[in-house]
Design a protein around this motif. Structure first.
Motif, PDB file in Angstrom:
ATOM      1  N   ASP A   1       8.950  -3.303  -3.927  1.00 13.36           N
ATOM      2  CA  ASP A   1       7.528  -3.061  -3.688  1.00 13.36           C
ATOM      3  C   ASP A   1       7.343  -1.595  -3.325  1.00 13.36           C
ATOM      4  N   LEU A   2       6.530  -0.905  -4.107  1.00 12.49           N
ATOM      5  CA  LEU A   2       6.259   0.499  -3.857  1.00 12.49           C
ATOM      6  C   LEU A   2       4.947   0.650  -3.109  1.00 12.49           C
ATOM      7  N   LYS A   3       5.014   1.243  -1.942  1.00 10.76           N
ATOM      8  CA  LYS A   3       3.808   1.615  -1.204  1.00 10.76           C
ATOM      9  C   LYS A   3       4.132   2.810  -0.334  1.00 10.76           C
ATOM     10  N   ASP A   4       3.095   3.550   0.047  1.00  6.31           N
ATOM     11  CA  ASP A   4       3.260   4.743   0.876  1.00  6.31           C
ATOM     12  C   ASP A   4       2.631   4.491   2.240  1.00  6.31           C
ATOM     13  N   THR A   5       3.169   5.122   3.261  1.00  6.16           N
ATOM     14  CA  THR A   5       2.627   4.985   4.607  1.00  6.16           C
ATOM     15  C   THR A   5       2.381   6.356   5.213  1.00  6.16           C
ATOM     16  N   ILE A   6       1.471   6.428   6.159  1.00  5.85           N
ATOM     17  CA  ILE A   6       0.951   7.705   6.617  1.00  5.85           C
ATOM     18  C   ILE A   6       1.998   8.583   7.299  1.00  5.85           C
ATOM     19  N   ALA A   7       2.948   7.967   8.001  1.00  2.00           N
ATOM     20  CA  ALA A   7       3.968   8.736   8.701  1.00  2.00           C
ATOM     21  C   ALA A   7       5.210   7.886   8.896  1.00  2.00           C
TER      22      ALA A   7
END
Length: 302
Positions: free
Chosen positions: A235-241
């Motif tokens: 699962d590809l997702k980005d997170t803020i920090a």
């Protein structure tokens, strides 16, 4: 839409299939035609992009109406369906997914069900049901995460359930994708060490969620190096920090997803890269944001 007698005929044949479904059973569309499926990506030693319905539907029970309206605009055919609500896991719900995929040209590649934990008998029954529904839809992946850290029987219950359902996964040739979440019974390297030590099956592996590992302060590249032989879904997702789980549009957060995807390719990963940008999402830019995600990762398809 098929008429009622045809629907009854389908349900009857599907019910018979559930009583003795084999790994070679051919799923049928409600019209009686064979479901159009793609050769399994694992067999072709490749990677394909997919998208999860959470990207368009969020966490609510939308009956997948936003998904079937918006995903064709994004340009991705492979879809992971988040079947978290009662009507989505009934035979009628599965039939509805099948019919709408058939009509729209989308391909179901995975079912994500509700988490491990709680009553073991009910949990085993739920997981077995979704495995058989995946086969009827023409796909071979089911995905589950755990309950909140230290709740619902903890990791012991996850392992207990996996030990019961792993033989069925092997018989059906369905991959169980065990997904990490922050503050979850399935969260870190030690949790996966315990799972794989207790459940030695070619059909039980890790769903690597990049956002949740980074959000838990765990480096995705370290996960790839240690568990690459057991990763069967991504699962590809980005997170803020790093160390904070707050999803943001791809390319605007803290994760070098290009590096993670490249390392997976180098380590021989074969399967799907699932775009899974979870809410909150901006409805006005949703299609554009997810289309940009497709453009970022489509070069890894082969």
């Amino acid at each position: 839409m098929p008429n009622q007698p045809t629907r009854r005929a389908f349900l009857k044949s599907a019910g018979a299939g559930l009583a003795g479904l084999s790994a070679t059973s051919l799923p049928r569309h409600a019209t009686g035609e064979a479901v159009r499926t793609v050769d399994d990506v694992d067999e072709r030693d490749g990677i394909e992009l997919a998208i999860a319905t959470i990207c368009t539907d969020g966490f609510g029970d939308e009956n997948f109406e936003p998904a079937f309206r918006l995903i064709p605009q994004i340009g991705i055919k492979n879809v992971e369906f988040n079947v978290w609500y009662p009507r989505t896991v009934t035979m009628e719900g599965i039939l509805s997914i099948q019919e709408r995929c058939y009509d729209s040209g989308l391909r179901p590649i995975s079912l994500q069900g509700s988490s491990f934990g709680g009553n073991v008998l009910k949990d085993v029954t739920h997981k077995l049901w979704l495995m058989e529904q995946a086969k009827l839809l023409g796909c071979r992946r089911v995905k589950f995460t755990g309950a909140g850290r230290g709740t619902a029987g903890g990791l012991d219950t996850v392992i207990d359930v996996l030990q019961h359902i792993a033989p069925a996964a092997e018989d059906l040739d369905v991959l169980i994708c065990v997904e990490n979440h922050r503050n979850n019974n399935i969260e870190n390297m030690e949790d996966y060490d315990r799972i794989f030590d207790a459940v030695d099956s070619s059909h039980v592996g890790m769903c690597l969620d990049t956002g949740h590992f980074a959000g838990a302060g765990i480096r995705n590249l370290d996960i790839v190096e240690r568990f690459h032989e057991k990763i069967n879904h991504v699962d590809l997702k980005d997170t803020i920090a790093f160390g904070t789980y707050e999803t943001v549009p791809f390319g605007t957060g803290s994760i070098d997803l290009d590096a993670v995807a490249s390392r997976l390719v180098e380590r021989g990963y074969s399967g799907y890269f699932v775009i899974e940008q979870a809410p909150p999402l901006d409805a006005e830019t949703l299609v554009a944001d997810l289309s940009r995600a497709r453009e970022l990762f489509e070069r890894f398809e082969r």
